[in-house]
Scaffold this active site. Structure first.
Site, mmCIF file in Angstrom:
data_model
loop_
_atom_site.group_PDB
_atom_site.id
_atom_site.type_symbol
_atom_site.label_atom_id
_atom_site.label_comp_id
_atom_site.label_asym_id
_atom_site.label_seq_id
_atom_site.Cartn_x
_atom_site.Cartn_y
_atom_site.Cartn_z
ATOM 1 N N ASP A 102 0.838 -1.196 0.000
ATOM 2 C CA ASP A 102 0.000 0.000 0.000
ATOM 3 C C ASP A 102 0.879 1.254 0.000
ATOM 4 O OD1 ASP A 102 -2.186 1.913 0.844
ATOM 5 O OD2 ASP A 102 -3.299 0.051 1.017
ATOM 6 N N HIS A 132 -3.277 5.975 3.780
ATOM 7 C CA HIS A 132 -4.157 4.900 3.336
ATOM 8 C C HIS A 132 -3.635 3.541 3.791
ATOM 9 C CE1 HIS A 132 -5.821 2.131 0.182
ATOM 10 N NE2 HIS A 132 -6.876 2.939 0.226
ATOM 11 N N SER A 189 -11.262 -0.396 -0.843
ATOM 12 C CA SER A 189 -9.983 -0.444 -0.126
ATOM 13 C C SER A 189 -10.165 -0.960 1.296
ATOM 14 C CB SER A 189 -9.347 0.955 -0.069
ATOM 15 O OG SER A 189 -8.773 1.300 -1.299
#
Length: 867
Positions: A331, A408, A591
């Site tokens: 990620d 994120h 996600s």
């Protein structure tokens, strides 16, 4: 009706008396007499209370012993024994068990020694109510299994960015020409094999750079590919075409940049946490029972909706994870200084974001300065996967601004395994796990296919080019790789990396994409990746989520359609890059859905370490939550992932469906019967009166119907249940069994939905609907509790209503009113507990916007005896 044998005998006896004939009558059997057992009523499938008794007599009416008697039945059922012999009194006895179906039935006795004579018994089931039960469509969360939910709208066009690199291409080599192991082969687990192949590739790459206008080769032996920089960008397509003609080249494609900024809405601050003083909230109990295990993290209540949807509390009673399981989060990087994740991170992560120029011109930062690369840490690949910054383009001011709700990678890793049950923050799917952070996305949320591919290879324990192009490899592979990223192009680069990881023994889980279309996104669309779509709190496919034939399962992703108060997203750890401090955020998107599946897979490996990627995937798919009788759909794949079901390899506890008969006047239970495998039931031998019929599932043989969360239904519906008036008659009904739902209009006492003690209903306050009313008949004086709760999550969060509950008598007197009560699993719910005398009472549910909570949305109302 008089038996035929008895009628004949009567005539013969009368004739003999009138004539005065004293001749001897032979002692042979001629007739049957019914002694007892006819004209009974009984339950279906049950033996009659009285046995069938017949007597065989001769012409003089004297009993005859030793006569064989055979029984036959019409209309169903059976007689035991089926044959018999008369005793010294000429009698034989049998037991009649009625058929499992309703109706009049006849049992007939015959004998081979009595020609043309028989005797018949008649039985029936008395007054009856029969019914059939079918499964109602939809999921326990109120959603259907269709592509578009009410209020959802698909995007008109794709929103995912596909930005080809202006000067970088990727070339795949032919293994047979190079004389090396094929791309993705398990041979590349060996560093020596990878180095040997690297040497061969270096020679071939050098030859290509001499023959074509390319240079600066970055070599990845595990996927047998190299990234080159094209010298003349105006000739990039021609250069690629020429390379395809080389004998040692298998494929050529542009390197592409993908972004996680597409589709799903921006994160929201978790300021909702501050609405209630934490000192006023009782802490969560850290329990470990056969039923549930709740963490004591104080903000877990904001995670209730995904936790409940995945059945995590029951799963945690089985396992909370294992430090022997490694999940790689490929990620945006990680923050090792966030207290809610640090203890579960490994120290062998890596940063694969290159230092190449990502933009043709310098990009301006809102607080001054410029940037042209996205690595953010001033170098290329290195052993530090820390996320140095998170910036997003501010279209209003035409510059890039630091995110106060960023990282994120931290958020997705926290979903998988935030440190849990330590009395602070939030809970991960796994309380104990090892998360390997692999950074492949830069500070803008963008990353290249080649960098992402190297991150996948490294996560799987395969050698990948790191700092200075040297091969790097972790000591152990990650059994699970989470990819909360993707793009619209089915690149050979990503496909080879995913295949290599799968062959190396890693389950690859990928987000389906946030375009709101039935179009695959990659790597989720590859065969060896497990694609995950996203659902909101209502269980319906999220507005933004992709669907299609490539979907494996669905998982919570949140839906901004329900964010009137910030609770419809997925809560997890984040980072405030404006202050450099840890924070929490509500995020949205596929996600989030992918790491929930990765987390459940990690729980499975904690329980059964030897499961292969194929077995993990099969277990999760097979035991996902889906409507009864449904296999899969292009919306949910095989259903919404369920941790408890996957661990126990069953669809929840064992269930049995029962039908229950209620006295419509008193509300008391008259009897309960089991619904058979054919989905039918029967109440028989009913006394005259008025009745309601309910059906519901118990769990694990507890025989309790109407418990919140279990399927339950009324004949005729919740709004106006059918009243069955019994008076020697037979009646039938058909009932769809699902989650009980209110029926509008129910805004006043005259239209109140009917409830009974020990049952629940789900409701929804929507504009202009101001209230819902329910009536209940109390049969016995005592303490009763009326309580609202969230259907899936916490009261007042997302689409779960902040309720106000009022109980009144049939005369309109207020018995009790409550706005909020707090418990370890319920916030802004309502509870009224009162001593009640027999009679009819009304429960009124309304919503309130106090404390910035939801004044409209869903709720669940339960009425129970006692506390």
């Amino acid at each position: 009706m008089l038996p035929r044998a008895l009628s004949a005998l009567g005539v013969a006896l009368v004739f003999a008396a009138g004539c005065g004939d004293s001749a001897t009558i032979p002692h042979t059997p001629t007739h049957f007499l019914i002694v007892s057992g006819t004209n009974q009523s009984g339950d279906v499938g049950a033996a009659l209370a009285q046995p069938l008794v017949v007597q065989v007599v001769d012409g003089a009416g004297k009993p005859v012993s030793g006569v064989p008697v055979a029984w036959t039945v019409t209309g169903g059922g059976s007689v035991s024994p089926a044959t018999g012999t008369t005793d010294a009194n000429g009698k034989t006895t049998a037991i009649w068990t009625l058929a499992s179906s309703i109706g009049t039935q006849v049992a007939t006795a015959t004998s081979s020694q009595i020609t043309g004579v028989s005797v018949s018994f008649v039985a029936n089931n008395g007054s009856t109510i029969t019914g059939s039960v079918t499964s109602a469509p939809g999921l326990p969360f109120g959603a259907s299994f269709s592509r578009v939910a009410a209020g959802a709208r698909l995007a008109a066009t794709k929103t995912t960015t596909r930005r080809p690199s202006s000067n970088r291409i990727i070339v795949g080599f032919r293994d047979n020409i190079l004389g090396v192991a094929a791309a993705g082969s398990n041979a590349y687990r060996s560093m020596s094999t990878a180095r040997a192949t690297l040497s061969v590739m270096r020679t071939n790459a050098a030859a290509l750079t001499k023959a074509h206008a390319i240079g600066r080769a970055e070599l990845s032996p595990s996927m047998l590919a190299a990234r080159f920089k094209v010298s003349d960008t105006t000739q990039i397509e021609a250069t690629m075409a020429a390379l395809r003609n080389e004998a040692n080249v298998a494929w050529v494609e542009r390197d592409e940049i993908i972004s996680i900024r597409d589709g799903a809405p921006k994160p929201m601050a978790a300021s909702v946490m501050k609405r209630v003083a934490q000192s006023a909230i009782p802490p969560f109990a850290s329990t470990a029972s056969v039923a549930t295990n709740l963490p004591n993290d104080p903000d877990y209540f904001l995670q209730l909706w995904p936790s409940a949807m995945l059945d995590l509390p029951r799963a945690w009673a089985i396992t909370t994870g294992s430090t022997q399981v490694i999940v790689a989060s490929v990620d945006m990087g990680i923050r090792f200084d966030h207290p809610d994740i640090a203890a579960n991170l490994t120290n062998d992560g890596y940063d694969f974001v290159t230092a190449d120029t990502a933009y043709d011109a310098p990009q301006g930062l809102c607080d001054g300065g410029t940037f042209i690369t996205i690595n953010g840490d001033g170098d290329g690949p290195d052993p530090d996967p820390t996320d140095p910054n998170d910036i997003e383009f501010d279209s209003t001011n035409n510059c890039w601004a630091e995110n106060d709700l960023g990282d994120h990678g931290l958020w997705t890793a926290g979903i998988i395994g935030a440190v849990s049950n330590e009395g602070k923050g939030v809970a991960g799917v796994n309380w104990n796990v090892r998360i390997r952070p692999v950074r492949v996305l830069g500070i803008t949320g963008d990353g290249s296919n080649f960098d992402i591919a190297q991150g996948i290879l490294y996560a799987a324990g395969l050698p990948a080019p790191g700092a200075g192009g040297a091969l790097v490899q972790p000591s152990t592979p990650a059994q699970i790789i989470n990819l909360s990223l993707g793009g619209p192009q089915a690149s050979s680069t990503l496909r080879n990396a995913v295949n290599a990881a799968f062959n190396a023994g890693s389950l690859v889980v990928a987000s389906a994409g946030n375009d709101g279309l039935d179009i695959p996104e990659y790597p989720a669309g590859f065969t060896n990746a497990m694609a995950v779509s996203a659902v909101g709190m209502d269980g319906a496919l999220a507005t933004y989520s992709n669907g299609g034939t490539f979907i494996s399962v669905a998982a919570p992703g949140g839906d901004f359609r329900f964010d009137d108060n910030g609770g419809g997203g997925v809560l997890g750890p984040g980072w405030d890059f404006t202050t450099g401090t840890p924070t929490y955020l509500f995020g949205y998107g596929t996600s989030a859905a992918a790491p929930y599946v990765s987390g459940v897979a990690a729980l499975l490996l904690a329980q059964t370490p030897g499961l292969t990627p194929t077995q993990l995937r099969s277990r999760i798919e097979q035991f996902a939550t889906r409507p009864s009788g449904v296999t899969r759909s292009d919306t949910y794949g095989w259903g919404i992932v369920n941790a408890y079901n996957s661990l126990t390899q069953q669809s929840g506890p064992t269930k049995q469906t029962y039908a229950r008969l209620l006295d419509a006047t008193t509300g008391l239970t008259v009897k309960s019967v089991q619904v058979n495998s054919a989905g039918t039931f029967a109440f028989t031998q009913l006394t005259n009166g008025a009745y309601y019929v309910q059906v519901g599932d118990d769990e694990a043989g507890d025989g309790i119907l109407g418990t919140p969360g279990r399927r339950f239904a009324w004949a005729g519906g919740q709004g106006a249940p059918t009243v069955f008036n019994v008076n020697g008659n037979a009646q039938t009904t058909a009932i769809a069994l699902g989650i009980p739902t209110e029926v509008e209009p129910n805004d006043d006492a005259a239209h109140a939905n009917v409830m009974s003690v020990g049952t629940y209903v789900t409701g929804n306050i929507t504009t202009p609907d101001a209230r819902d009313m329910y009536s209940v008949t109390i049969a016995t004086a005592g303490t009763y509790t009326f309580e609202t709760s969230g259907l899936v999550g916490s009261c007042g969060e997302g689409i779960e209503l902040d309720t106000v509950l009022q109980i009144t008598s049939s005369a309109g007197a207020v018995i009790g009113t409550n706005d909020n009560f707090t418990s370890s699993t319920s916030r802004f719910c309502s509870r009224v507990r009162a001593m009640l005398t027999p009679g009819v009472y009304y429960a009124t549910v309304t919503g309130t916007g106090a404390s910035s909570q939801a004044s409209h949305g869903r709720y669940r109302l339960e009425i129970r005896s006692g506390n």
